[in-house]
Design an enzyme around this catalytic site. Structure first.
Site, PDB file in Angstrom:
ATOM      1  N   ASP A  81       0.535  -1.270   0.235  1.00  8.81           N
ATOM      2  CA  ASP A  81      -0.035  -0.537  -0.086  1.00  8.81           C
ATOM      3  C   ASP A  81       0.775   1.589  -0.140  1.00  8.81           C
ATOM      4  O   ASP A  81       2.128   2.017   0.704  1.00  8.81           O
ATOM      5  CB  ASP A  81      -0.903  -0.060   1.407  1.00  8.81           C
ATOM      6  CG  ASP A  81      -1.542   1.323   1.223  1.00  8.81           C
ATOM      7  OD1 ASP A  81      -2.181   0.955   0.100  1.00  8.81           O
ATOM      8  OD2 ASP A  81      -1.986   1.916   2.202  1.00  8.81           O
ATOM      9  N   GLU A 134      -1.615   5.732  -9.128  1.00  6.36           N
ATOM     10  CA  GLU A 134      -2.356   7.011  -7.971  1.00  6.36           C
ATOM     11  C   GLU A 134      -2.569   8.843  -9.017  1.00  6.36           C
ATOM     12  O   GLU A 134      -1.302   9.025  -9.113  1.00  6.36           O
ATOM     13  CB  GLU A 134      -2.249   7.408  -6.571  1.00  6.36           C
ATOM     14  CG  GLU A 134      -3.274   8.452  -6.104  1.00  6.36           C
ATOM     15  CD  GLU A 134      -2.886   8.646  -3.605  1.00  6.36           C
ATOM     16  OE1 GLU A 134      -2.874   7.707  -3.387  1.00  6.36           O
ATOM     17  OE2 GLU A 134      -3.391   9.458  -3.967  1.00  6.36           O
ATOM     18  N   GLY A 209      -8.755   5.803   2.130  1.00  4.56           N
ATOM     19  CA  GLY A 209      -9.484   6.889   3.289  1.00  4.56           C
ATOM     20  C   GLY A 209     -10.917   7.249   3.010  1.00  4.56           C
ATOM     21  O   GLY A 209     -11.879   8.265   3.765  1.00  4.56           O
ATOM     22  N   ALA A 210     -11.507   5.622   3.252  1.00  9.00           N
ATOM     23  CA  ALA A 210     -12.501   5.461   3.278  1.00  9.00           C
ATOM     24  C   ALA A 210     -13.650   4.880   4.848  1.00  9.00           C
ATOM     25  O   ALA A 210     -14.107   4.490   4.779  1.00  9.00           O
ATOM     26  CB  ALA A 210     -12.913   4.694   2.021  1.00  9.00           C
ATOM     27  N   SER A 211     -12.645   4.775   5.975  1.00  7.20           N
ATOM     28  CA  SER A 211     -12.561   4.256   6.768  1.00  7.20           C
ATOM     29  C   SER A 211     -14.239   5.058   7.061  1.00  7.20           C
ATOM     30  O   SER A 211     -14.533   7.024   6.899  1.00  7.20           O
ATOM     31  CB  SER A 211     -12.113   4.721   8.290  1.00  7.20           C
ATOM     32  OG  SER A 211     -11.043   3.605   7.774  1.00  7.20           O
TER      33      SER A 211
HETATM   34  P1  13P Z   1      -8.471   5.611   6.120  1.00 10.46           P
HETATM   35  O1  13P Z   1      -7.434   6.084   6.941  1.00 10.46           O
HETATM   36  O2  13P Z   1      -9.427   5.867   6.075  1.00 10.46           O
HETATM   37  O3  13P Z   1      -8.939   3.996   7.278  1.00 10.46           O
HETATM   38  O4  13P Z   1      -7.626   4.491   4.782  1.00 10.46           O
HETATM   39  C1  13P Z   1      -6.863   3.865   4.496  1.00 10.46           C
HETATM   40  C2  13P Z   1      -6.131   3.852   3.380  1.00 10.46           C
HETATM   41  O5  13P Z   1      -6.184   4.386   2.573  1.00 10.46           O
HETATM   42  C3  13P Z   1      -5.281   3.166   3.156  1.00 10.46           C
HETATM   43  O6  13P Z   1      -4.579   3.337   1.942  1.00 10.46           O
HETATM   44  O1  G3H Z   2      -2.716   4.955   3.436  1.00  6.61           O
HETATM   45  C1  G3H Z   2      -2.522   5.029   4.671  1.00  6.61           C
HETATM   46  C2  G3H Z   2      -1.948   3.251   5.589  1.00  6.61           C
HETATM   47  O2  G3H Z   2      -3.796   4.077   6.722  1.00  6.61           O
HETATM   48  C3  G3H Z   2      -0.763   3.401   6.620  1.00  6.61           C
HETATM   49  O3  G3H Z   2      -0.431   3.780   7.368  1.00  6.61           O
HETATM   50  O4  G3H Z   2       1.716   4.434   7.050  1.00  6.61           O
HETATM   51  O5  G3H Z   2       1.020   5.014   9.360  1.00  6.61           O
HETATM   52  O6  G3H Z   2       0.812   2.238   7.917  1.00  6.61           O
HETATM   53  P1  G3H Z   2       0.760   4.100   7.927  1.00  6.61           P
HETATM   54 ZN    ZN Z   3      -4.359   5.144   1.153  1.00  8.07          ZN
END
Ligand code: 13P
Ligand code: G3H
Ligand code: ZN
Length: 307
Positions: A81, A134, A209-211
């Protein structure tokens, strides 16, 4: 079984559902995510950020993901990710341990983002891996910038970007951001922008960012907040409402990234375990509570994404 994004996402987009992509950092989050996937017989994407690799180590996380894949019948994607460090992404690709990577070149000038995305997509494809790219900037908790539409994905650039880079999935910026503080006012995604992107881009779209950061999660975290002395800590936290997630899925979003909701539920469960037994000092007790909490959240997400 470990598969790449192309085994799951094109069909999801076509049938209008989404596959959840959950950030894992340790054994407990991995086991929670996989238990939920198994219970609902749904494929999931296990993803590790660069921060997760720093925390747990690439080989350790890969060993967890590969063990899970051997033990379960649900298809799993093992995905990097937000890869930003090109050398690290190349190392991940060469390791052969992942089935998919993301290159996040969103902060580069368009041409440079395209050039590097293209190069990394070629390397990933040569190993049978998929690449998520992205376009547009999805803000993060670390960023001090406030919402700025100039950073959102430009629909006029999107199709050309995908054709040029040959990415397999495209992360779009339509108003979400990382972390628990996503909106200053009413939560609102730019659905018209998403529609315009989906009209010309055929590859599956990704919503970062979908939480949801919903009231239940915040209540759970703040249970007996007076004991912790932080009753105001997350005031103003706001996530994406379920109804807008559903709407996004109808316009081409087929991969949905969730991390913050896992962090909130894990921490709430650990806090609660300590409150319930102040003499406890066996980490399996409170980490086990965290793992169960993650499983619950992931089950709810899978149901939401399925429609
Ligand atoms: P959230 O912070 O909304 O859970 O997003 C996570 C994310 O996009 C990880 O790549
Ligand atoms: O997109 C970001 C994720 O929430 C990962 O966050 O870099 O703190 O592990 P992190
Ligand atoms: Zn992300």
């Amino acid at each position: 079984m470990l598969v790449n994004l192309n085994k799951l996402l094109p069909r999801a987009r076509e049938k209008r559902y989404a596959v959840g992509a959950f950030n894992i950092n340790n054994l407990e989050t991995l086991r929670g995510v996989v238990a939920a996937a198994e219970a609902l017989r749904a494929p999931v994407i296990l993803q590790t950020s660069e921060g997760a690799l720093e925390y747990a180590g690439l080989e350790y996380l890969a060993a967890l993901a590969h063990t899970a894949a051997k033990k379960t019948r649900v298809p799993l994607v093992f995905h990097l990710d937000h890869g930003k460090d090109v050398a690290l992404i190349k190392r991940v690709i060469r390791s052969g341990l992942y089935t998919s990577v993301m290159f996040d070149g969103s902060r580069l000038a368009l041409k440079e983002n395209m050039r590097r995305t293209r190069e990394l997509a070629r390397l990933a494809h040569a190993r049978g891996m998929t690449l998520e790219a992205e376009l547009g900037v999805i803000k993060g908790v670390e960023d001090k910038v406030s919402a700025n539409k100039d950073l959102f994905t430009d629909p006029a650039q999107a199709a050309g970007f995908v054709a040029e880079t040959r990415c397999d999935a495209l992360a779009v910026s339509i108003g979400t951001s990382h972390g628990a503080y996503k909106f200053f006012g009413t939560p609102k995604l730019e659905i018209a922008r998403l529609k315009a992107i989906a009209r010309t881009v055929r590859v599956p779209l990704v919503l970062h960012g979908a939480s949801g950061v919903d009231a239940h999660a915040l209540d759970a975290l703040h249970e007996k907040c007076e004991v912790w002395g932080d009753c105001e800590r997350l005031s103003g936290a706001r996530g994406v409402p379920d109804s807008q997630i559903r709407e996004a899925i109808t316009y081409g979003v087929a991969k949905i990234n969730i991390d913050s909701d896992l962090r909130l539920s894990f921490t709430a469960a650990v806090r609660s375990a300590f409150l319930n037994d102040k003499k406890m000092f066996d980490p399996r007790m409170y980490l086990g509570a965290g793992r169960s909490a993650v499983e619950e959240v992931v089950k709810n997400k899978i149901k939401l994404f399925k429609g």
